[in-house]
Structures are given as C-alpha cells and as structure tokens.
Design an enzyme around this catalytic site. Structure first.
Site, mmCIF file in Angstrom:
data_model
loop_
_atom_site.group_PDB
_atom_site.id
_atom_site.type_symbol
_atom_site.label_atom_id
_atom_site.label_comp_id
_atom_site.label_asym_id
_atom_site.label_seq_id
_atom_site.Cartn_x
_atom_site.Cartn_y
_atom_site.Cartn_z
ATOM 1 N N HIS A 71 0.847 -1.207 0.000
ATOM 2 C CA HIS A 71 0.000 0.000 0.000
ATOM 3 C C HIS A 71 0.879 1.252 0.000
ATOM 4 C CE1 HIS A 71 -2.832 -2.943 1.978
ATOM 5 N NE2 HIS A 71 -3.575 -2.461 1.000
ATOM 6 N N GLU B 255 -0.748 -4.087 -8.997
ATOM 7 C CA GLU B 255 -0.834 -5.110 -10.057
ATOM 8 C C GLU B 255 -0.985 -6.513 -9.478
ATOM 9 O OE1 GLU B 255 2.463 -4.735 -12.742
ATOM 10 O OE2 GLU B 255 1.505 -3.080 -13.818
#
Ligand code: PAF
Length: 282
Positions: free
Chosen positions: A37, A150
């Site tokens: 994150h 991703e």
C-alpha cells in the site's frame, strides 16, 4: 493527516481542495496496510498535489462470510502507518451507511467479459462488489488519478474498464507488485501466515520466474503440466488454478501468438489462506 470519518466531512474536504485547484491522487484500501500500500501512496505523491486513501472492508466483494469475518482489521496500526509514511494527506474511513445507504447490495456490471475470467469463475459476484464500492468511492472522492496494485491484476483491468464505461474523468494507474526480500508478494491476507508458511509461500514467485524462463521455449500445455507437478510435490499447498492469459482480454491462451502480451496467474491455498500472484512474461 486529516481523518475523515463520514461522507459529509469527506465531501466538504474535497470541495475545499477542488476550489483550490488541487490535483487529487487516490488509493482505496481495505486496511491491514503493508509496504505494498505504501508503494501506491509513493506513486500517487509523485504525480499529484494531494494524496487521499480510504479504509473500508467492503462486504459485497466477499463471496465467503468466513473470509469477511477473518479479514484483518487493524485501524489504529493503519493510521500510524499512514502518518509515518508522510505521503498521505487525508484518509477516508466511511461508515457502512456512507457507502450503502440502502443496504449492502452490489450493482451489476458488464465489464466486457473480463469479470468472467479467473477470479470471476472462482469468486461469484466478487467483481460486482468491487465495481460497486470503487464507483461509489470515485463519485465521492472525485480523484484525478487513482492507484491500484498489479497484484490484483484482474481487479486493475476491471477498474480501468469501469472508468472507461462510466466515462469518469480519472486516470487509473497500475503499480508493480511489492515483494519482500524473498520474493513473496505482500498482501493483507498473507499476514495470517506463520513464518514457516511465509517461507513455503515463496514457491509462488519462484514458480512464476520458472514459467518466465519457459515462456516461448516450451508449449503452454507443457508449462501447465510442469506447474501442476510443482504444486503436487509441495506439501500442504493446493493449486486452485494456474493459467497463462492474454494481458488485454485475460482469456486463457493455449498458444503463444507473436503480437500478444501474456501474463501468468497463480492461485494457491496454503492452510486457510488463499495466495494470489502473477507475472508479466517477457
Ligand atoms: O484491493 C482492494 O483492497 C479492494 O478490492 C478495493 C479496491 C479497496 C475495493 O474494496
């Protein structure tokens, strides 16, 4: 860092920022924050005047109530991580009614078939749940740019499609998978692995690296067989699926065409943790 605890506070905050002409970068999360994150915030910080994150465990994207219940909730720790990162200007922590005023129900979306591949086959309704929450967050936060990992490559493709179909003025960016020093892709669910299991889970990335070495050297069928064998021999790991797919359509391929890009996708269950990983093949 501003902590915005409900929709009204958020909307007022956004209005003020828009009036000042600020360019907003947004990275939504379900909390249990990790380095992956933080890499989204870093990317957002470089390309915007202001970075906003959100923390909301979205019930409609869980196809399994046990998974929803077990999902890690670590708000205090998350807020500290956000503060320490210094990359985030505001965090939105909505209440259920801010997101679902009429009850936690998903809308239905047509993502041109992307929703029916891979995770769509194994987790019924998952992408309707993701679409519903991301659309609502986008409408409230009104970012200029949004950032997604991703690691959930199919989710990223679906969010790009959502923005395109709804004609939202938002640029969606994919951020490369963040791996630990042993190659394990970081994820909130991985936090439930023991240190021994984390070691075992490194097999996913190792396998994907092997697959990349085999790419265009042996056939897709041979690669599939070899991957199955690897996981058959691995104790305690159950291969849910492995596929090589066209990066654009996410459809499984049985042949490597010259002019197409491919990505390998792997889902493995280890104990009661579902691990997912993927790799672009080059
Ligand atoms: O990737 C996630 O954490 C979630 O699916 C998202 C995009 C925050 C929507 O709930």
């Amino acid at each position: 860092m501003e902590i915005l605890k409900n929709k009204t506070t958020l909307l007022n905050y956004i209005e003020r920022q828009k009036e000042m002409g600020k360019k907003i970068g947004f990275a939504p999360t379900m909390g249990a924050l990790h380095e992956g994150h933080l890499s989204l915030y870093k990317a957002a910080k470089d390309e915007n005047d202001l970075v906003i994150s959100s923390i909301f465990v979205n019930p409609t994207q869980f196809d399994n109530s046990n998974d929803l219940e077990k999902y890690p909730r670590t708000l205090e720790f998350d807020l500290k991580k956000l503060e320490d990162s210094k990359d985030v200007d505001a965090v939105y922590i909505p209440q259920l009614k801010d997101m679902y005023p009429n009850g936690a129900e998903s809308k239905h979306y047509d993502f041109d078939g992307l929703e029916n591949e891979m995770e769509g086959k194994y987790r019924k309704g998952h992408f309707d749940g993701v679409g519903t929450i991301v659309e609502e967050l986008f409408r409230q936060v009104r970012p200029d740019q949004a950032y997604f990992g991703e690691k959930d490559f199919q989710q990223l493709a679906i969010i790009k499609k959502l923005v395109q179909k709804l004609k939202l003025p938002i640029k969606v960016h994919g951020v490369p998978i963040f791996r630990n020093e042993n190659g394990l892709a970081l994820s909130s669910r991985n936090e439930r692995l023991t240190s021994h299991q984390k070691k075992e889970a490194e097999l996913l990335n190792k396998t994907l690296i092997q697959v990349n070495d085999w790419f265009r050297v042996i056939t897709v069928q041979e690669i599939n067989e070899r991957v199955k064998e690897i996981f058959m021999k691995a104790n305690g790991m159950e291969l849910e699926y492995f596929i090589i797919a066209d990066e654009k359509t996410l459809k499984e391929t049985d042949f490597f065409y010259k002019d197409k890009n491919y990505r390998a996708f792997l889902v493995v269950n280890l104990g009661d943790v579902r691990l997912i990983d993927n790799k672009h093949l080059d």
